[in-house]
Enzyme design. Structure first.
Site, PDB file in Angstrom:
ATOM      1  N   ASP A   1      -6.402  11.427   0.686  1.00 39.67           N
ATOM      2  CA  ASP A   1      -5.496  10.471   1.338  1.00 39.67           C
ATOM      3  C   ASP A   1      -5.409  10.764   2.837  1.00 39.67           C
ATOM      4  OD1 ASP A   1      -3.758   8.376   1.769  1.00 39.67           O
ATOM      5  OD2 ASP A   1      -2.025   9.328   0.827  1.00 39.67           O
TER       6      ASP A   1
ATOM      7  N   LEU B   1      -9.528   5.042   7.415  1.00 40.72           N
ATOM      8  CA  LEU B   1     -10.340   5.146   8.627  1.00 40.72           C
ATOM      9  C   LEU B   1      -9.775   4.310   9.774  1.00 40.72           C
ATOM     10  CD1 LEU B   1     -13.951   5.147   7.125  1.00 40.72           C
ATOM     11  CD2 LEU B   1     -12.487   7.097   7.718  1.00 40.72           C
TER      12      LEU B   1
END
Length: 424
Positions: free
Chosen positions: A303, A61
């Protein structure tokens, strides 16, 4: 209360008509037909598939420290658009969540900005440098999901072993990005025929598999749950399979891009195809598919790794590793494996829901009465083109732009709250 009408749910592997009554954060009733009472908000599923919300145990993130690539808000909006209701962000941020102070700051950012459930990792070592262990009990008390130095491999056996011992004490997993730095050789893609054709330095299979082989023995000695990130090679699959047969507590994940693409799909020196681990050979891809189907590999994780466009516009040798995946995972996998009959819909849903939850003992990943109202409504029938301008992520660095796919989520709900709906 909310009532989802005219949906279809998976029961015994078959799609069955079902209505779902939601009371607050939980599912109160699932039945073929539920009559609405006064004051109930009705959501018409229009005959579409209602799936448990997906769980992604591997995302990036970028916040704090890399907000120009992605933020907690944009990354979790992207997750919701992809049908994910729970995500687990990796700790390669700045600062790293390696202390109570840093973890508390991260948790506040999550509390203030996340659009889906976020279960953050803590690092294994301070600043992910592989030299000093973090305070495992203190970080578990703060809410650490598990421990990983993802983005880099823990290079010394002694540090990994000591970390595993600490993780075992607090009953948490060590989650490993497996990469032996002495075997990378400055590589930017898989070491194989395509790297030779393009004249680009390659990363050999053993760079990954050697570290997994080391770690499964360390995990056995430490009595630790050891989870392997983004498996990419046939040798890695063999090592994990052998370890499971030996009774070692090892689990593993694979990404959609490693299941779908190989080195042969790389058109030239194009960093959109640069990820770590790299796209491998056809033999490796076949081993991954076999390993997923026979249970050697436990689940699928994206991922999701966003980068700025100017970063990925550089040559492969200079550009950062990684592609985005939150918004494309289910449609790509559904189109390429379920639509053509290789997998059942139940298999795919399990890889994204029950399987990751079983891997980490999470209470999510199912649609059941008295369970969390985490779900996504999916249009299995309409074809859409993957377009970067449609993404809710800040980034669009993916080789799948332009692909025509089925199975697009049209609504996502987390604990009874709608977090994504259509183009909203």
């Amino acid at each position: 209360m909310k009532l989802i009408k005219n949906g279809k749910v998976l029961q015994n592997g078959e799609l069955q008509q079902a209505d779902i009554l939601i009371d607050g954060k939980v599912i109160k009733q699932i039945a073929p037909a539920i009559e609405p009472s006064n004051g109930v908000d009705i959501i018409d599923a229009k005959g579409h598939f209602v799936s448990p919300g997906f769980v992604d145990v591997h995302v990036h993130l970028r916040e704090p420290g890399g907000e120009y690539k992605e933020t907690i808000e944009t990354g979790t909006k992207a997750a919701a658009r992809g049908g994910f209701t729970t995500v687990c962000p990796m700790p390669n941020t700045r600062p790293v969540p390696d202390s109570v102070e840093h973890f508390e700051a991260l948790q506040k950012l999550i509390d203030d900005n996340a659009q889906v459930r976020v279960l953050p990792y803590a690092s294994i070592t301070t600043r992910q440098l592989g030299k000093e262990l973090v305070d495992f009990p203190a970080l578990v008390k703060e809410g650490a999901f598990a421990f990983t130095d993802d983005g880099v491999g823990v290079q010394t056996a002694s540090m990994m072993y000591e970390g595993m011992i600490e993780a075992a004490k607090v009953n948490k997993a060590i989650v490993a990005h497996c990469e032996d730095n002495s075997l990378i050789y400055g590589g930017a893609m898989h070491e194989g025929k395509r790297s030779k054709e393009l004249g680009i330095p390659g990363i050999p299979n053993i760079c990954e598999s050697v570290q997994i082989a080391r770690d499964v023995l360390l995990a056995e000695a430490a009595g630790c749950h050891y989870h392997v990130c983004h498996v990419s090679t046939k040798e890695s699959v063999r090592v994990i399979r052998d370890a499971k047969r030996a009774g070692i507590h090892v689990t593993a994940e694979v990404t959609p891009h490693h299941l779908l693409l190989t080195e042969d799909d790389i058109p030239g020196n194009n960093a959109i195809y640069k990820m770590n681990p790299p796209l491998r050979s056809t033999e490796d891809r076949e081993a991954l598919l076999e390993g997923l189907l026979d249970g050697t590999i436990d689940c699928i994780a994206t991922d999701h790794a966003p980068h700025a466009r100017d970063e990925k516009a550089q040559p492969m040798e200079k550009a950062p590793f990684g592609i985005v995946g939150s918004e494309t995972a289910f449609p790509l996998l559904y189109t390429h494996f379920v639509k053509n009959g290789d997998w059942t819909l139940q298999q795919l849903v399990d890889y994204l829901t029950i399987k990751p939850c079983e891997t980490f003992n999470l209470e999510y990943g199912t649609l059941k009465e008295n369970g969390y109202a985490d779900l996504t409504i999916i249009d299995l029938d309409s074809e859409q083109e993957i377009k970067g301008e449609d993404f809710l992520s800040k980034a669009d660095n993916t080789p799948f732009i332009g692909y025509k796919v089925y199975g697009n989520p049209i609504l996502t709900m987390v604990e009874g709250e709608v977090k994504f709906e259509g183009d909203k």
